[in-house]
Design an enzyme around this catalytic site. Structure first.
Site, short mmCIF file in Angstrom:
data_model
loop_
_atom_site.label_atom_id
_atom_site.label_comp_id
_atom_site.label_asym_id
_atom_site.label_seq_id
_atom_site.Cartn_x
_atom_site.Cartn_y
_atom_site.Cartn_z
N SER A 34 0.80 -1.23 0.00
CA SER A 34 0.00 0.00 0.00
C SER A 34 0.83 1.27 0.00
CB SER A 34 -0.93 0.02 1.22
OG SER A 34 -0.17 -0.10 2.40
N ASP A 339 -4.45 8.00 7.45
CA ASP A 339 -5.65 7.23 7.83
C ASP A 339 -5.43 6.25 8.96
OD1 ASP A 339 -4.05 5.38 6.58
OD2 ASP A 339 -5.45 4.88 4.98
N HIS A 342 -1.37 4.66 6.67
CA HIS A 342 -0.62 5.23 5.55
C HIS A 342 -0.31 6.71 5.77
CE1 HIS A 342 -3.30 1.93 4.21
NE2 HIS A 342 -2.13 1.46 3.87
#
Ligand SMILES: *[C@@H]1O[C@H](CO)[C@@H](O)[C@H](O)[C@H]1NC(C)=O
Ligand SMILES: *[C@@H]1O[C@H](CO)[C@@H](O)[C@H](O)[C@H]1NC(C)=O
Ligand SMILES: *[C@@H]1O[C@H](CO)[C@@H](O)[C@H](O)[C@H]1NC(C)=O
Ligand SMILES: *[C@@H]1O[C@H](CO)[C@@H](O)[C@H](O)[C@H]1NC(C)=O
Ligand SMILES: *[C@@H]1O[C@H](CO)[C@@H](O)[C@H](O)[C@H]1NC(C)=O
Ligand SMILES: *[C@@H]1O[C@H](CO)[C@@H](O)[C@H](O)[C@H]1NC(C)=O
Ligand SMILES: *[C@@H]1O[C@H](CO)[C@@H](O)[C@H](O)[C@H]1NC(C)=O
Ligand SMILES: *[C@@H]1O[C@H](CO)[C@@H](O)[C@H](O)[C@H]1NC(C)=O
Ligand SMILES: *[C@@H]1O[C@H](CO)[C@@H](O)[C@H](O)[C@H]1NC(C)=O
Length: 371
Positions: A34, A339, A342
């Site tokens: 990610s 968040d 991340h």
């Protein structure tokens, strides 16, 4: 004898002659999770999951002004690197929508270094895991190759001016193990397997012609707000006094990174005609947390931008970013974390600069550039 010699010559001639001294890259190939995914997970998850939060507002709000499948409010390190080399933002491989002539991004959010089968066989999988591990990503690269170059020589030539980025990998492996009930001590035992997998991937790319390979380490997982928010009544001695991060998880991250650095040095030793670069997520994030004002961040750097919780981290694992009623902060530029897991574009920007200029990479990606 003659045949053997001929074969050896072929093999030799198929390896580049010298270390590239000017990284004027003509393409970028990226593998990772990610921290590097620019849209692949959304393609994999769309037929399976009803709500894909990373594909909803306010993800992407700062730079793209709409969600792109990136787990951030804007650009990732990979995007800043591409821009620095005046290349297009690296297109996600599973979005068969663009040309991959100047690079492709195989990274998938949640990806592990170890195969999906490892987690299934060890009863460590969960419904949010997708089969996009490192070996699958290498498979996609192999599938793409014939459209980029034909012969071995042609491919060696093609990839000699490409920037390869293998990672970050490992953080998800350890997270899934911990989530599946393994103790930290057991997780430590798997680190060599994870390192071996990353190192073998880098070596495979080198054999295929890669001349510049960036291998990023993992982030300090004890500074991940989602981990910190899981239990806010842990005793004081569980935290690093200087940062407020969790000691045990940061120790694991540092152990992984020191083992990975050794592996990268070994690869460099074995491939003198290749530039291997160890790139760091750990040190920059620690710098942001220790001295946030130096980077323009608020003085509670472990507090996330997009969330709506009553704890100091602003992370509620049952009400995450982009869920109904969960919006973002006024000024994402002032936050390290987006968040709960991340980073913000602002944080990624600083990290990219540090990888380019050498503050956070050894050697710097830009070393050897004339201008
Ligand atoms: C870098 O490559 C581009 C084309 O890919 C070329 O136009 C440019 O002149 C090169 N720059 C240097 C300094 O070699
Ligand atoms: C690339 O990054 C270097 C180091 O941070 C910086 O000095 C340079 O201005 C950047 N170039 C571009 C075109 O973004
Ligand atoms: C695919 O390409 C079209 C047309 O260029 C563009 O509008 C669309 O945003 C692209 N889709 C993705 C997911 O990038
Ligand atoms: C994951 O995908 C790869 C490549 O498509 C496949 O070979 C492998 O069997 C899959 N693994 C699992 C556990 O589904
Ligand atoms: C697998 O894990 C689940 C939940 O973590 C547990 O309920 C189940 O008993 C485990 N199965 C085996 C074969 O260990
Ligand atoms: C939180 O940590 C404390 C101290 O280690 C422990 O007693 C408690 O059970 C933990 N709570 C949860 C929900 O894990
Ligand atoms: C998290 O959200 C739930 C409702 O979804 C709420 O009951 C709980 O109090 C919240 N916790 C925090 C720390 O904000
Ligand atoms: C946070 O949650 C509360 C209670 O659910 C709600 O009233 C409020 O509007 C939410 N705020 C934001 C910024 O999401
Ligand atoms: C390199 O980048 C880092 C991170 O943005 C920055 O703090 C540092 O000042 C830069 N160093 C130089 C010499 O530009």
């Amino acid at each position: 004898m003659k045949l053997l010699l001929f074969f050896l010559l072929l093999v030799v001639s198929c390896h580049g002659d010298s270390k590239p001294d000017s990284p004027n890259f003509t393409s970028i190939f990226s593998f990772g999770d990610s921290f590097a995914d620019t849209g692949n997970l959304v393609v994999l998850a769309t037929p399976v999951l009803k709500d894909i939060w990373i594909d909803m507002n306010p993800y992407g709000e700062t730079f793209f002004h709409h969600p792109t499948g990136r787990c951030s409010d804007g650009r990732l390190v990979l995007d800043f690197l591409a821009q620095n080399f005046s290349l297009p933002l690296v297109p996600p491989y599973l979005v068969h929508n663009s040309s991959f002539g100047q690079g492709a991004n195989f990274a998938v959010a949640g990806a592990t270094a170890l195969d999906f089968a490892f987690f299934v066989n060890n009863n460590l999988s969960n419904p949010f895991m997708f089969n996009g591990s490192l070996s699958v990503q290498l498979g996609w690269f192999a599938d793409l190759k014939p459209s980029l170059c034909k012969s071995c020589e042609e491919c060696q030539e093609y990839f000699s001016t490409s920037l390869f980025i293998v990672g970050e990998f490992g953080a998800n492996d350890y997270a899934f193990m911990i989530f599946g009930g393994k103790t930290l001590e057991q997780v430590y035992g798997y680190v060599p397997m994870v390192i071996q997998k990353i190192s073998a991937a880098a070596e495979s790319l080198i054999k295929q012609g890669a001349k510049t390979v960036v291998v990023p380490g993992i982030w300090p997982d004890g500074c991940t707000p989602a981990n910190l928010a899981q239990n806010t009544s842990r005793p004081k001695e569980d935290y690093e006094p200087e940062t407020g991060c969790l000691k045990d998880l940061n120790d694991l991250s540092r152990y992984h990174n020191s083992e990975l650095l050794k592996a990268v040095k070994q690869l460099q030793h074995n491939h003198l005609d290749v530039r291997l670069i160890f790139a760091d997520y750990y040190r920059p994030i620690l710098d942001f947390v220790r001295t946030p004002h130096r980077f323009g961040f608020i003085d509670t750097p472990l507090r996330v931008c997009c969330g709506n919780a009553t704890n100091q981290y602003n992370v509620n694992l049952s009400e995450v970013c982009a869920m109904p009623g969960v919006g973002s902060c006024e000024n994402p530029l002032e936050y390290v974390n987006w968040d709960g897991v991340h980073l913000t574009e602002a944080a990624y920007h600083h990290i990219a600069e540090g990888w380019l200029n050498g503050t956070y990479a050894e050697p710097p990606i830009l070393s050897g550039v004339d201008n």
